[in-house]
Design an enzyme around this catalytic site. Structure first.
Site, PDB file in Angstrom:
ATOM      1  N   ASP A  83      30.941  33.970  46.153  1.00  0.00           N
ATOM      2  CA  ASP A  83      32.152  33.795  45.347  1.00  0.00           C
ATOM      3  C   ASP A  83      32.072  34.706  44.118  1.00  0.00           C
ATOM      4  OD1 ASP A  83      34.546  32.558  44.562  1.00  0.00           O
ATOM      5  OD2 ASP A  83      33.490  31.002  43.424  1.00  0.00           O
ATOM      6  N   HIS A  84      33.114  35.492  43.885  1.00  0.00           N
ATOM      7  CA  HIS A  84      33.181  36.373  42.707  1.00  0.00           C
ATOM      8  C   HIS A  84      31.968  37.292  42.563  1.00  0.00           C
ATOM      9  CE1 HIS A  84      36.850  34.674  41.050  1.00  0.00           C
ATOM     10  NE2 HIS A  84      36.377  33.477  41.333  1.00  0.00           N
ATOM     11  N   ASP A 105      34.658  41.068  43.311  1.00  0.00           N
ATOM     12  CA  ASP A 105      35.714  40.829  42.333  1.00  0.00           C
ATOM     13  C   ASP A 105      35.695  41.943  41.291  1.00  0.00           C
ATOM     14  OD1 ASP A 105      37.522  40.047  40.499  1.00  0.00           O
ATOM     15  OD2 ASP A 105      36.670  38.063  40.113  1.00  0.00           O
ATOM     16  N   ASP A 269      36.494  24.006  43.278  1.00  0.00           N
ATOM     17  CA  ASP A 269      35.186  23.741  42.698  1.00  0.00           C
ATOM     18  C   ASP A 269      35.280  22.665  41.611  1.00  0.00           C
ATOM     19  OD1 ASP A 269      32.595  23.831  41.856  1.00  0.00           O
ATOM     20  OD2 ASP A 269      32.739  25.740  40.818  1.00  0.00           O
TER      21      ASP A 269
HETATM   22  P1  13P Z   1      38.729  25.744  40.381  1.00  0.00           P
HETATM   23  O1  13P Z   1      38.074  25.923  39.026  1.00  0.00           O
HETATM   24  O2  13P Z   1      40.178  25.502  40.247  1.00  0.00           O
HETATM   25  O3  13P Z   1      38.056  24.710  41.187  1.00  0.00           O
HETATM   26  O4  13P Z   1      38.587  27.145  41.161  1.00  0.00           O
HETATM   27  C1  13P Z   1      37.423  27.460  41.868  1.00  0.00           C
HETATM   28  C2  13P Z   1      37.391  28.877  42.298  1.00  0.00           C
HETATM   29  O5  13P Z   1      38.371  29.588  42.323  1.00  0.00           O
HETATM   30  C3  13P Z   1      36.106  29.401  42.740  1.00  0.00           C
HETATM   31  O6  13P Z   1      36.161  30.769  42.990  1.00  0.00           O
HETATM   32  O1  G3H Z   2      35.343  30.545  39.991  1.00  0.00           O
HETATM   33  C1  G3H Z   2      34.286  30.063  39.638  1.00  0.00           C
HETATM   34  C2  G3H Z   2      33.686  28.926  40.359  1.00  0.00           C
HETATM   35  O2  G3H Z   2      34.231  27.709  39.931  1.00  0.00           O
HETATM   36  C3  G3H Z   2      32.202  28.975  40.202  1.00  0.00           C
HETATM   37  O3  G3H Z   2      31.850  28.563  38.935  1.00  0.00           O
HETATM   38  O4  G3H Z   2      30.546  30.476  38.063  1.00  0.00           O
HETATM   39  O5  G3H Z   2      30.313  28.178  37.070  1.00  0.00           O
HETATM   40  O6  G3H Z   2      29.389  28.686  39.362  1.00  0.00           O
HETATM   41  P1  G3H Z   2      30.432  29.004  38.308  1.00  0.00           P
HETATM   42 ZN    ZN Z   3      37.510  31.856  41.791  1.00  0.00          ZN
END
Ligand code: 13P
Ligand code: G3H
Ligand code: ZN
Length: 322
Positions: A83-84, A105, A269
């Site tokens: 993720d990201h 990203d 998340d």
């Molecule tokens: P939320 O903070 O809305 O749960 O989004 C999570 C997210 O986009 C993780 O990449």
């Molecule tokens: O977009 C972000 C997700 O909620 C992940 O959060 O970077 O705190 O692990 P984090």
């Molecule tokens: Zn995100």
């Protein structure tokens, strides 16, 4: 079934008018809560790991936890996704380290630079059988250590998406249509209040989503920042010593609508964090003498499971699709 990429999942989701849940994982209880719900509801799932999760729990621990879930739930397809991903090196490390999907990203970069960075990740990923999510447009909120204010966020420009997708070769595209990261997605000033005094956020920009979908027929779109911030958990947190005034999320009916359109992946998340924190706060408040982590992590895991079940059935519509 071994870990899979999201290619087949997204094709079925697009054609079937539903979306796959992408849930962030940071520890064993979260992995278990999510995958137990998905197994019982016969739902495909994307388990995603952020840079922060890798820093907290360690890449190998997270991969092994997800592999354990796959062994326990052999009948459901599971994707392990970064993720990201902030740069090529992080994406490469996850591709080399067993992930089946990565997000690069580079949405904070100018358009041409975003294309260049994304293209490099796509070439490496595709050579290794891994798929790539990219992002165009900037969401407000907090992700890892990056905080984007509402003024600096920007909706995706539909006129850019065809060039971006064809030049990068990415497999899915995250767009900005008004969702945002975290539990405080909108200020009170951006919202109205309903008759019960609950904050009602501005609606998502479905016009932008429709225009993007028209320009990219059949192409899977991703929504980040899609927690709904359940008020029962905000209340639970606040009743048991927490202080989260005016936390507000995306109304679930709007996410349900997006899932019937070209949105094939919805990221959640913060809602899991709220469920876990609320449950643990309540437990400590009611049992000040207890100190066995298993006793408070067990109800937290159970509530994550029920929350995920609700998302699968009532929001994403991916139950029964595994
Ligand atoms: P939320 O903070 O809305 O749960 O989004 C999570 C997210 O986009 C993780 O990449
Ligand atoms: O977009 C972000 C997700 O909620 C992940 O959060 O970077 O705190 O692990 P984090
Ligand atoms: Zn995100």
């Amino acid at each position: 079934m071994p870990l899979v990429t999201s290619t087949e999942m997204f094709k079925k989701a697009y054609d079937g008018g539903y979306a796959i849940g992408a849930f962030n994982v940071n520890n064993m209880e979260i992995v278990q809560g999510i995958t137990e719900a998905c197994r019982e509801e016969h739902a495909p799932v994307i388990l995603q790991v952020s840079k922060g999760a890798r820093a907290y729990a360690n890449h190998t621990y997270l991969v092994k936890l997800v592999e354990a879930a796959v062994a326990e739930c052999p009948e459901i397809p599971v994707v392990l996704h970064l993720d990201h991903g902030p740069d090529f090196e992080t994406c490469k490390s996850c591709i080399d380290g067993g992930f089946t999907s990565v997000m690069i990203d580079a949405s904070g970069e100018p358009f041409a630079k975003n294309i260049e960075i994304t293209r490099k990740v796509v070439e490496y990923a595709h050579d290794h059988g891994v798929v790539v999510e990219a992002e165009l447009g900037t969401l407000a909120g907090v992700e890892d250590d990056v905080k984007v204010s509402a003024e600096d966020s920007s909706y995706t420009r539909p006129e850019e998406v065809e060039e971006f997708v064809s030049k990068t070769g990415c497999d899915s595209l995250a767009i900005a249509i008004g969702t945002s990261h975290g539990a405080y997605k909108f200020t009170a000033a951006q919202c109205t209040r309903n008759e019960k005094g609950i904050l009602v956020p501005p609606p998502l920009r479905f016009d932008v989503l429709e225009e993007v979908s028209k320009r990219l027929p059949g192409f899977p779109i991703v929504l980040h920042g899609s927690s709904s911030v359940p008020q029962e958990y905000v209340k639970m947190i606040n009743t048991h010593g927490g202080k989260m005034p005016d936390a507000v999320g995306i109304p679930e009916e709007q996410l349900r609508k997006a899932a019937t359109m070209s949105v094939c992946k919805i990221n959640i998340d913060s809602d899991l964090r709220l469920a876990m924190t609320g449950t643990i706060r309540q437990f400590f408040d009611e049992h000040p003498d207890k100190f066995d982590p298993r006793e408070y992590l067990k109800p937290a895991r159970a509530n994550i499971k029920e929350l995920v079940r609700h998302k699968l059935v009532d929001v994403l519509g991916c139950n029964g699709k595994a």
